[in-house]
Scaffold this motif. Structure first.
Motif, short mmCIF file in Angstrom:
data_model
loop_
_atom_site.label_atom_id
_atom_site.label_comp_id
_atom_site.label_asym_id
_atom_site.label_seq_id
_atom_site.Cartn_x
_atom_site.Cartn_y
_atom_site.Cartn_z
N THR A 19 0.80 -1.23 0.00
CA THR A 19 0.00 0.00 0.00
C THR A 19 0.83 1.28 0.00
O THR A 19 0.32 2.32 -0.35
CB THR A 19 -0.97 0.04 1.20
OG1 THR A 19 -0.23 -0.07 2.41
CG2 THR A 19 -1.99 -1.08 1.11
N HIS A 39 -9.25 -4.73 -0.76
CA HIS A 39 -8.98 -4.06 0.52
C HIS A 39 -9.66 -4.81 1.66
O HIS A 39 -9.04 -5.08 2.70
CB HIS A 39 -9.52 -2.62 0.49
CG HIS A 39 -8.61 -1.65 -0.18
ND1 HIS A 39 -7.74 -0.86 0.50
CD2 HIS A 39 -8.46 -1.36 -1.49
CE1 HIS A 39 -7.08 -0.10 -0.36
NE2 HIS A 39 -7.49 -0.38 -1.57
N GLU A 80 -4.17 4.63 4.88
CA GLU A 80 -4.83 5.54 3.94
C GLU A 80 -4.27 6.96 4.06
O GLU A 80 -4.02 7.62 3.06
CB GLU A 80 -6.34 5.53 4.13
CG GLU A 80 -7.02 4.26 3.64
CD GLU A 80 -6.74 3.95 2.18
OE1 GLU A 80 -6.78 4.87 1.33
OE2 GLU A 80 -6.46 2.77 1.89
N GLN A 83 -0.78 7.17 2.51
CA GLN A 83 -0.77 7.15 1.05
C GLN A 83 -0.85 8.56 0.45
O GLN A 83 -0.46 8.75 -0.70
CB GLN A 83 -1.91 6.29 0.51
CG GLN A 83 -1.65 4.82 0.66
CD GLN A 83 -2.77 3.98 0.07
OE1 GLN A 83 -3.88 4.45 -0.14
NE2 GLN A 83 -2.47 2.72 -0.17
N GLU A 84 -1.32 9.51 1.21
CA GLU A 84 -1.37 10.90 0.75
C GLU A 84 0.03 11.43 0.46
O GLU A 84 0.20 12.34 -0.34
CB GLU A 84 -1.99 11.78 1.83
CG GLU A 84 -3.35 12.37 1.67
CD GLU A 84 -3.91 12.61 0.30
OE1 GLU A 84 -3.58 13.65 -0.31
OE2 GLU A 84 -4.71 11.80 -0.16
N ARG A 89 -0.10 8.06 -5.37
CA ARG A 89 -1.07 7.39 -4.49
C ARG A 89 -1.89 8.47 -3.82
O ARG A 89 -1.56 9.64 -3.89
CB ARG A 89 -0.38 6.53 -3.42
CG ARG A 89 0.48 5.39 -3.91
CD ARG A 89 -0.25 4.35 -4.73
NE ARG A 89 -1.17 3.53 -3.99
CZ ARG A 89 -0.93 2.29 -3.59
NH1 ARG A 89 0.25 1.74 -3.82
NH2 ARG A 89 -1.85 1.60 -2.96
N MET A 91 -5.14 9.15 -0.54
CA MET A 91 -6.12 8.65 0.41
C MET A 91 -7.48 8.60 -0.28
O MET A 91 -7.88 9.54 -0.94
CB MET A 91 -6.18 9.59 1.61
CG MET A 91 -7.06 9.14 2.71
SD MET A 91 -6.82 10.20 4.15
CE MET A 91 -8.50 10.60 4.47
N GLU A 92 -8.17 7.47 -0.11
CA GLU A 92 -9.52 7.32 -0.66
C GLU A 92 -10.45 6.89 0.46
O GLU A 92 -10.21 5.88 1.13
CB GLU A 92 -9.54 6.27 -1.77
CG GLU A 92 -8.81 6.69 -3.03
CD GLU A 92 -8.95 5.67 -4.14
OE1 GLU A 92 -10.04 5.06 -4.25
OE2 GLU A 92 -7.98 5.50 -4.89
N ASP A 95 -11.74 3.34 0.21
CA ASP A 95 -10.74 2.35 0.60
C ASP A 95 -10.74 2.19 2.12
O ASP A 95 -10.65 1.08 2.64
CB ASP A 95 -9.33 2.76 0.15
CG ASP A 95 -9.10 2.55 -1.34
OD1 ASP A 95 -9.97 1.96 -2.01
OD2 ASP A 95 -8.05 2.99 -1.83
N LEU A 96 -10.86 3.30 2.82
CA LEU A 96 -10.94 3.26 4.28
C LEU A 96 -12.17 2.48 4.73
O LEU A 96 -12.09 1.65 5.63
CB LEU A 96 -10.97 4.68 4.85
CG LEU A 96 -11.14 4.80 6.36
CD1 LEU A 96 -10.01 4.09 7.10
CD2 LEU A 96 -11.21 6.26 6.77
N ASN A 99 -11.44 -1.14 4.16
CA ASN A 99 -10.51 -1.64 5.18
C ASN A 99 -11.26 -1.95 6.48
O ASN A 99 -11.06 -2.99 7.10
CB ASN A 99 -9.42 -0.61 5.47
CG ASN A 99 -8.50 -0.35 4.30
OD1 ASN A 99 -8.53 -1.04 3.30
ND2 ASN A 99 -7.70 0.69 4.41
#
Length: 119
Positions: A19, A39, A80, A83-84, A89, A91-92, A95-96, A99
């Motif tokens: 990730t 995820h 997440e 990833q910012e 990549r 943050m989404e 995706d959170l 997860n």
């Protein structure tokens, strides 16, 4: 350290490596055609392993589930956010959500699997 802790740590390292790899460095393989299911799946495995490790160490279902859920949710959120700061990549929010859903699924599987041992 029991085998579930070891497996959980190794799995967490795999998740972290995958990730936090820059987007352009990722192979162009369609391993998970449904990203959110991927995820959820990896976090379900993580939560199951981690909660199992806590349970076999502490023998308390409530403690294992609460601590396992808290740690896997924080881990998923932390990834997440991290990833910012990774090139290509980001943050989404969904995706959170995936997860978190995976963590809940993994803990539910643990609960169902071991429930017969608690009675």
């Amino acid at each position: 350290m029991n085998k579930y802790y070891i497996a959980s740590i190794l799995w967490a390292c795999l998740i972290l490596g995958l990730t936090l790899t820059p987007g352009k460095s990722l192979p162009d393989v369609d391993l998970f055609s449904y990203d959110k299911l991927g995820h959820a799946g990896i976090f379900a495995i993580q939560a199951y392993l981690f909660v199992s490790g806590i349970y076999f160490d502490k023998k308390s279902v409530t403690f294992s589930v609460l601590v396992g859920l808290l740690i896997t949710l924080v881990y998923g959120a932390g990834i997440e956010v991290a990833q910012e700061f990774i090139p290509d990549r980001g943050m989404e929010f969904m995706d959170l959500v995936a997860n978190c859903a995976g963590s809940i699924i993994g803990i539910s599987v643990f609960y169902i699997s071991y429930k017969k041992n608690w009675q």
